[in-house]
Scaffold this motif. Structure first.
Motif, PDB file in Angstrom:
ATOM      1  N   TYR A   1      48.182  45.204  36.844  1.00 20.82           N
ATOM      2  CA  TYR A   1      47.569  43.974  36.331  1.00 20.82           C
ATOM      3  C   TYR A   1      48.480  42.766  36.576  1.00 20.82           C
ATOM      4  N   GLU A   2      49.790  42.965  36.470  1.00 18.48           N
ATOM      5  CA  GLU A   2      50.724  41.869  36.762  1.00 18.48           C
ATOM      6  C   GLU A   2      50.553  41.367  38.194  1.00 18.48           C
ATOM      7  N   ILE A   3      50.505  42.305  39.148  1.00 18.97           N
ATOM      8  CA  ILE A   3      50.364  41.932  40.556  1.00 18.97           C
ATOM      9  C   ILE A   3      49.079  41.144  40.768  1.00 18.97           C
ATOM     10  N   LEU A   4      48.027  41.516  40.050  1.00 17.80           N
ATOM     11  CA  LEU A   4      46.730  40.846  40.169  1.00 17.80           C
ATOM     12  C   LEU A   4      46.676  39.552  39.363  1.00 17.80           C
ATOM     13  N   SER A   5      47.782  39.199  38.695  1.00 19.22           N
ATOM     14  CA  SER A   5      47.862  38.014  37.835  1.00 19.22           C
ATOM     15  C   SER A   5      46.865  38.089  36.680  1.00 19.22           C
ATOM     16  N   LYS A   6      46.633  39.305  36.189  1.00 18.95           N
ATOM     17  CA  LYS A   6      45.757  39.524  35.036  1.00 18.95           C
ATOM     18  C   LYS A   6      46.641  39.890  33.839  1.00 18.95           C
ATOM     19  N   HIS A   7      47.378  38.912  33.370  1.00 15.98           N
ATOM     20  CA  HIS A   7      48.395  39.183  32.354  1.00 15.98           C
ATOM     21  C   HIS A   7      47.790  39.481  30.990  1.00 15.98           C
ATOM     22  N   ASN A   8      46.682  38.858  30.670  1.00 20.79           N
ATOM     23  CA  ASN A   8      46.088  39.135  29.370  1.00 20.79           C
ATOM     24  C   ASN A   8      45.580  40.575  29.294  1.00 20.79           C
ATOM     25  N   GLU A   9      44.978  41.036  30.400  1.00 27.14           N
ATOM     26  CA  GLU A   9      44.534  42.429  30.453  1.00 27.14           C
ATOM     27  C   GLU A   9      45.724  43.378  30.324  1.00 27.14           C
ATOM     28  N   ALA A  10      46.835  43.009  30.973  1.00 32.71           N
ATOM     29  CA  ALA A  10      48.043  43.838  30.877  1.00 32.71           C
ATOM     30  C   ALA A  10      48.517  43.927  29.435  1.00 32.71           C
TER      31      ALA A  10
ATOM     32  N   ILE B   1      50.515  54.601  47.786  1.00 29.87           N
ATOM     33  CA  ILE B   1      50.240  54.227  49.183  1.00 29.87           C
ATOM     34  C   ILE B   1      49.291  53.041  49.235  1.00 29.87           C
ATOM     35  N   LEU B   2      48.242  53.091  48.431  1.00 30.03           N
ATOM     36  CA  LEU B   2      47.299  51.972  48.401  1.00 30.03           C
ATOM     37  C   LEU B   2      47.997  50.677  47.988  1.00 30.03           C
ATOM     38  N   ARG B   3      48.838  50.772  46.982  1.00 31.31           N
ATOM     39  CA  ARG B   3      49.544  49.582  46.501  1.00 31.31           C
ATOM     40  C   ARG B   3      50.482  49.043  47.574  1.00 31.31           C
ATOM     41  N   GLU B   4      51.212  49.930  48.242  1.00 27.09           N
ATOM     42  CA  GLU B   4      52.160  49.501  49.278  1.00 27.09           C
ATOM     43  C   GLU B   4      51.460  48.717  50.384  1.00 27.09           C
ATOM     44  N   TRP B   5      50.190  49.064  50.641  1.00 24.88           N
ATOM     45  CA  TRP B   5      49.443  48.407  51.722  1.00 24.88           C
ATOM     46  C   TRP B   5      48.502  47.318  51.218  1.00 24.88           C
ATOM     47  N   GLY B   6      48.677  46.930  49.956  1.00 23.82           N
ATOM     48  CA  GLY B   6      47.954  45.765  49.449  1.00 23.82           C
ATOM     49  C   GLY B   6      46.527  46.021  49.033  1.00 23.82           C
ATOM     50  N   ALA B   7      46.092  47.293  48.948  1.00 21.38           N
ATOM     51  CA  ALA B   7      44.734  47.605  48.499  1.00 21.38           C
ATOM     52  C   ALA B   7      44.735  47.652  46.968  1.00 21.38           C
ATOM     53  N   LEU B   8      44.815  46.482  46.362  1.00 23.91           N
ATOM     54  CA  LEU B   8      45.111  46.418  44.927  1.00 23.91           C
ATOM     55  C   LEU B   8      43.896  46.718  44.057  1.00 23.91           C
ATOM     56  N   LYS B   9      42.708  46.341  44.487  1.00 20.15           N
ATOM     57  CA  LYS B   9      41.515  46.661  43.699  1.00 20.15           C
ATOM     58  C   LYS B   9      41.303  48.171  43.649  1.00 20.15           C
ATOM     59  N   GLU B  10      41.534  48.816  44.799  1.00 21.42           N
ATOM     60  CA  GLU B  10      41.404  50.273  44.848  1.00 21.42           C
ATOM     61  C   GLU B  10      42.504  50.956  44.030  1.00 21.42           C
ATOM     62  N   THR B  11      43.703  50.377  44.085  1.00 22.83           N
ATOM     63  CA  THR B  11      44.805  50.885  43.261  1.00 22.83           C
ATOM     64  C   THR B  11      44.419  50.840  41.788  1.00 22.83           C
ATOM     65  N   LEU B  12      43.868  49.700  41.370  1.00 23.35           N
ATOM     66  CA  LEU B  12      43.483  49.529  39.970  1.00 23.35           C
ATOM     67  C   LEU B  12      42.432  50.560  39.562  1.00 23.35           C
ATOM     68  N   GLN B  13      41.459  50.812  40.439  1.00 26.83           N
ATOM     69  CA  GLN B  13      40.419  51.797  40.129  1.00 26.83           C
ATOM     70  C   GLN B  13      41.025  53.184  39.894  1.00 26.83           C
ATOM     71  N   LEU B  14      41.955  53.566  40.764  1.00 23.20           N
ATOM     72  CA  LEU B  14      42.567  54.889  40.635  1.00 23.20           C
ATOM     73  C   LEU B  14      43.434  54.992  39.378  1.00 23.20           C
ATOM     74  N   VAL B  15      44.188  53.932  39.104  1.00 20.59           N
ATOM     75  CA  VAL B  15      45.068  53.977  37.929  1.00 20.59           C
ATOM     76  C   VAL B  15      44.240  53.991  36.644  1.00 20.59           C
ATOM     77  N   LEU B  16      43.149  53.220  36.615  1.00 20.77           N
ATOM     78  CA  LEU B  16      42.274  53.239  35.444  1.00 20.77           C
ATOM     79  C   LEU B  16      41.694  54.640  35.221  1.00 20.77           C
ATOM     80  N   ARG B  17      41.335  55.311  36.319  1.00 22.91           N
ATOM     81  CA  ARG B  17      40.812  56.681  36.206  1.00 22.91           C
ATOM     82  C   ARG B  17      41.898  57.635  35.703  1.00 22.91           C
TER      83      ARG B  17
END
Length: 373
Positions: free
Chosen positions: A37-46, A2-18
């Protein structure tokens, strides 16, 4: 989700990391993290997360191949993957695997992770590293019907990249000049090819926003493909030359579906609305970044949607040519067989994407557009 669908990507990342911290051996969570990470354009981290997972879970199987099989090659790749052209000493058994077998449904997530790893390496220009994975993954992909499974998107990208990699690349210069190509999967075919632009060699740098539609980039949208595109554009230096090629997915599914739902009275009205959204977005990016902006016609590859695509391109060309700061790329006459509306078979790749040889047409279209300025 749900967070991802609505563009809350930093919060999405926090939850997925947890979630990943709690289940470090779950390939599905790792794949979700890599896609975030792809959506955030953080390809090296991915890349680093995918590699760490495969090293940590080397006993997981895909067909008759274990994840540990890929570790020697992964460990040869340096920490920064962007434009990494390290020549890999591939172990002999990596290329000559026989009787690999087919991935089971329960193994789809780890296979999807490997397909996505290949996509990330390719999109960031690590072409030698990309090449190393294709022999084994081709055998896991072939005749599996993955386009009918939940793995269809990852498999489709891998299939396209595998075909594109069969066409030899010119060596990339040490510090290349770039033309950026912002698109969905249609940026794969021209990616990392060298063309002559403004009397100098330029390399086509892909800016991939997976699954992006024009409908997603309207101002009120918060759907995550919009942010994937915006995050990719943030990486582009101001005043760069950027080719935009967005809208094929709108023509393939969005427009007709919207008319079927009676959101518009006709396809023509739907096209006018989508073209208007696109032009507004391009103008906004120009104002913000000072881009030299070229607009690529929607590629008329698919027979089933070609009629809509041609209608769309007609309206889009009119809008671009009447808008200061945007330049249209004239490509359609060559991509369609003369005196018919059939796609020119010379540029066939996989039934959806265009063959990389079309880059010569792109080079000419850029040169012709500059003559008109």
């Amino acid at each position: 989700d749900i967070l991802r669908e609505w563009g809350a990507l930093k919060e999405t990342l926090q939850l997925v990391l947890r979630a990943y911290e709690l289940s470090p051996h779950d390939p599905g969570i790792c794949l979700y993290l890599v896609h975030t990470y792809e959506i955030l354009s953080k390809h090296n981290e991915a890349f680093l997360e995918a590699r760490s997972f495969l090293i940590r879970n080397g006993n997981l199987q895909i067909g008759r191949v274990s994840c540990s099989h890929f570790i020697p090659v992964l460990q040869l790749i340096t920490e920064e993957i962007y434009l990494n052209n390290t020549t890999l000493c591939i172990p002999p058994d990596f290329e000559n695997q026989e009787n690999i077998g087919k991935a089971l449904d329960s193994e789809f997530q780890q296979l999807g992770l490997l397909f996505t790893l290949v996509k990330i390496l390719f999109v960031k220009g690590a072409l030698n590293s990309t090449k190393a994975f294709i022999p084994v993954l081709d055998k896991l992909h072939k005749d599996r019907g993955l386009h009918l499974t939940l793995l269809r998107n990852e498999a489709a990208f891998f299939s396209c990249i595998s075909l594109v990699m069969e066409v030899p690349f010119s060596p990339l210069p040490q510090n290349p000049d770039f033309i950026y190509f912002a698109s969905d999967s249609h940026c794969i075919s021209p990616a990392w090819r060298t063309i002559n632009y403004q009397e100098k060699p330029h390399v086509i740098h892909p800016l991939l926003a997976t699954g992006v539609k024009i409908w997603h980039i309207r101002k009120e949208s918060s759907f995550y493909p919009k942010f994937a595109l915006l995050n990719a554009l943030k990486e582009v230096p101001n005043d760069s030359t950027v080719i935009f090629n967005i809208g094929e997915i709108d023509c393939r599914e969005g427009l007709l579906r919207a008319v079927d739902k009676c959101n518009y009275d006709s396809v023509e009205e739907a096209i006018e609305t989508i073209v208007s959204i696109y032009i507004d977005f391009l103008k906004e990016q120009n104002e913000r970044h000072g881009f030299v902006t070229f607009v690529h016609p929607i590629l008329p590859v698919l027979k089933e949607t070609r009629n809509v695509v041609l209608q769309f391109n007609e309206k889009l060309k009119e809008a671009v040519e009447s808008c200061s700061g945007l330049q249209w790329l004239e490509l359609l006459d060559v991509l369609l067989a003369k005196q018919t509306c059939e796609f020119n078979s010379e540029y066939h790749l996989d039934g959806t994407h265009v063959h990389p040889k079309y880059v010569s047409l792109l080079e000419k279209a850029l040169k012709d557009s500059l003559k008109d300025v």
